[in-house]
Write an enzyme that holds these catalytic residues in place. Structure first.
Site, PDB file in Angstrom:
ATOM      1  N   ASP A 176       0.830  -1.204   0.000  1.00 29.05           N
ATOM      2  CA  ASP A 176       0.000   0.000   0.000  1.00 29.05           C
ATOM      3  C   ASP A 176       0.870   1.261   0.000  1.00 29.05           C
ATOM      4  O   ASP A 176       1.621   1.511   0.953  1.00 29.05           O
ATOM      5  CB  ASP A 176      -0.906  -0.068   1.252  1.00 29.05           C
ATOM      6  CG  ASP A 176      -2.010   0.971   1.230  1.00 29.05           C
ATOM      7  OD1 ASP A 176      -2.041   1.805   0.313  1.00 29.05           O
ATOM      8  OD2 ASP A 176      -2.840   0.933   2.162  1.00 29.05           O
ATOM      9  N   ASP A 224     -10.422   4.315  -1.565  1.00 32.89           N
ATOM     10  CA  ASP A 224     -11.087   3.382  -0.648  1.00 32.89           C
ATOM     11  C   ASP A 224     -12.609   3.400  -0.833  1.00 32.89           C
ATOM     12  O   ASP A 224     -13.262   4.421  -0.628  1.00 32.89           O
ATOM     13  CB  ASP A 224     -10.751   3.753   0.802  1.00 32.89           C
ATOM     14  CG  ASP A 224      -9.285   3.503   1.108  1.00 32.89           C
ATOM     15  OD1 ASP A 224      -8.509   3.270   0.155  1.00 32.89           O
ATOM     16  OD2 ASP A 224      -8.917   3.536   2.297  1.00 32.89           O
TER      17      ASP A 224
END
Ligand code: GLA
Length: 432
Positions: free
Chosen positions: A179, A243
């Site tokens: 990430d 997200d």
């Protein structure tokens, strides 16, 4: 080199020689017996079908512990999710130490004297955890960032890439979510494509040199059209956007954006629009304890149908300890999952019918097609798609996938009344 445990159905052993090995597996119980052919495919490409599993993030955020991970693995088997194909049990952020955190048990030295990454107090034995997961016939996933710190402010991998990859392999992990987070500290703002690729190239290389198959999941929110180069740097799946936890009221929009990248979908190469957030999920805005999902029931059918048609990785990210029959029904319909897991790996073509309605058509390996009729409108609508729109000829048999029922035959066109913000999901097969 493989053995099948007849009581659990778990296949274990070492990958056989490179190639395709066909086996017939027969299951028998009091009601009779069924046999099916399975293909065991051995070779360099990982994730031949979209990875399926559970990820802790949207349920437990920075509260994740070893015990919660073990519970999730147990429930994956007990609930029947594993039978439906769910396999990876994945830890997300917050398993390491942080320089500072509200939970003192997550604060401590980031690495030992040799530079080895240290899990926090809530994770007493990483090897013990993966042993538990593997003993159930499942696989284990872990998370880190190429940056100095992860998105939640925990220790990242910067400068320790090879050491951490070795450690993850030694611990027994099978999947890594990598990430971006604080890596902008390294690149500066507006990195070019080479700078965007670099950390993933490094990790792709060091993972490939481990004596273990570890799927690499790129998470950098779609920067630099990651779908165009994610596979080339050694990734098997990549998030195509930010997200989804912040956009649960925009599932259609997010999915349709992801669907535009369908050319890059195929075995070992998957566009990832983020996790399935149904059942009990915590709000991404507050990171709080799980409460019932804000996604209305009919939209949950839409959500799962879209992810299946787009051949997206299927990671449930709700509370495994609060699964109800409705949620399991959405997650585990074998005919819907079969569309997602089809070996061709095609992501469906999106064909608009009008402003608020569209169909998605996915070609399946056996020559059939999976077709979703989607209605984004606030009112129920009659949707019609002709054979020329669907690319069909002649008479076809129809199967309603959500209801798991044959619903006759058709030639020329299909019309369904689809509820507001709902879906009708069918599989059509040529009638011979
Ligand atoms: C980013 C990712 C999420 C999650 C969090 C963890 O926001 O996109 O999926 O991993 O970091 O901090």
């Amino acid at each position: 080199g493989l053995t099948l445990d007849p009581s659990s159905g778990i296949i274990r052993g070492t990958a056989p020689a490179v190639g395709t090995h066909r086996v017939t597996i027969t299951a028998t119980n009091a009601r009779g017996s069924a046999a099916a052919e399975f293909r065991i495919v051995s070779g360099a490409t990982l994730a031949l079908t979209p990875p399926m599993g559970w990820n802790h993030w949207y349920a437990h955020y920075n509260r994740v512990t070893d015990a919660l991970m073990r519970d999730a693995a147990d429930v994956m088997v007990r609930s029947g999710m594993a039978d439906a194909g769910y396999q990876y049990v994945s830890i997300d952020d917050c398993w390491m130490n942080a320089p500072q955190h509200s939970d003192p048990l997550r604060v401590g030295p980031l690495r030992d004297a040799q530079g080895n990454i240290l899990p926090n107090t809530h994770f007493p034995s990483m090897r013990g955890l993966t042993d538990h997961i593997h003993a159930l016939g499942l696989k284990a996933g872990i998370y880190t960032s190429p940056g100095r710190l992860t998105c939640a402010g925990f220790s990242g991998t910067l400068g320790h890439e090879e050491q951490d990859a070795k450690q993850f392999a030694a611990w027994g992990f099978d999947f890594l979510k990598y990430d971006w987070c604080s890596y902008t500290e390294v690149t500066g703002n507006n990195p070019d494509r080479a700078a965007l690729r670099k950390p993933y190239e490094i990790m792709g290389k060091v993972l490939a040199s481990q004596d273990r198959d570890i799927v690499l999941n790129l998470c950098q929110y779609g920067m630099g059209n990651v779908w165009e180069w994610g596979a080339a740097v050694g990734g098997q799946c990549w998030r195509t956007a930010g997200d989804l936890g912040f956009e649960l009221d925009r599932i259609f929009e997010v999915a349709l954006q992801n669907a535009e990248h369908r050319a890059w979908s195929g075995p070992g190469s998957w566009n990832d629009p983020d996790y399935i957030q149904i059942g009990y999920v915590g709000s991404a805005f507050t990171g709080g304890e799980p409460t019932p999902t804000p996604v209305p029931p009919r939209m949950q059918y839409v959500y799962m149908s879209l992810w299946s048609l787009m051949a997206s990785p299927l990671f449930f990210s709700g509370d495994m300890n609060r699964l109800d029959p409705f949620t399991l029904n959405i997650l585990c319909n074998p005919e819907v999952i079969e569309v997602n897991q089809d070996p061709l790996g095609q992501s469906a073509a999106m064909i608009p019918l009008d402003e608020e309605t569209f169909v998605m058509v996915k070609e399946m390996e056996d020559g059939s097609k999976a077709v979703g009729f989607f209605n984004r409108d606030e009112i129920d609508r009659d949707l019609t798609a002709s054979w020329s729109v669907l690319g069909l000829q002649g008479t076809h048999t129809l199967r309603d996938l959500w209801r798991q029922k044959d619903i006759g035959t058709a030639a020329g066109s299909l019309t369904y009344r689809v509820p507001a913000r709902g879906v009708m999901f069918v599989r059509v097969r040529p009638l011979h």
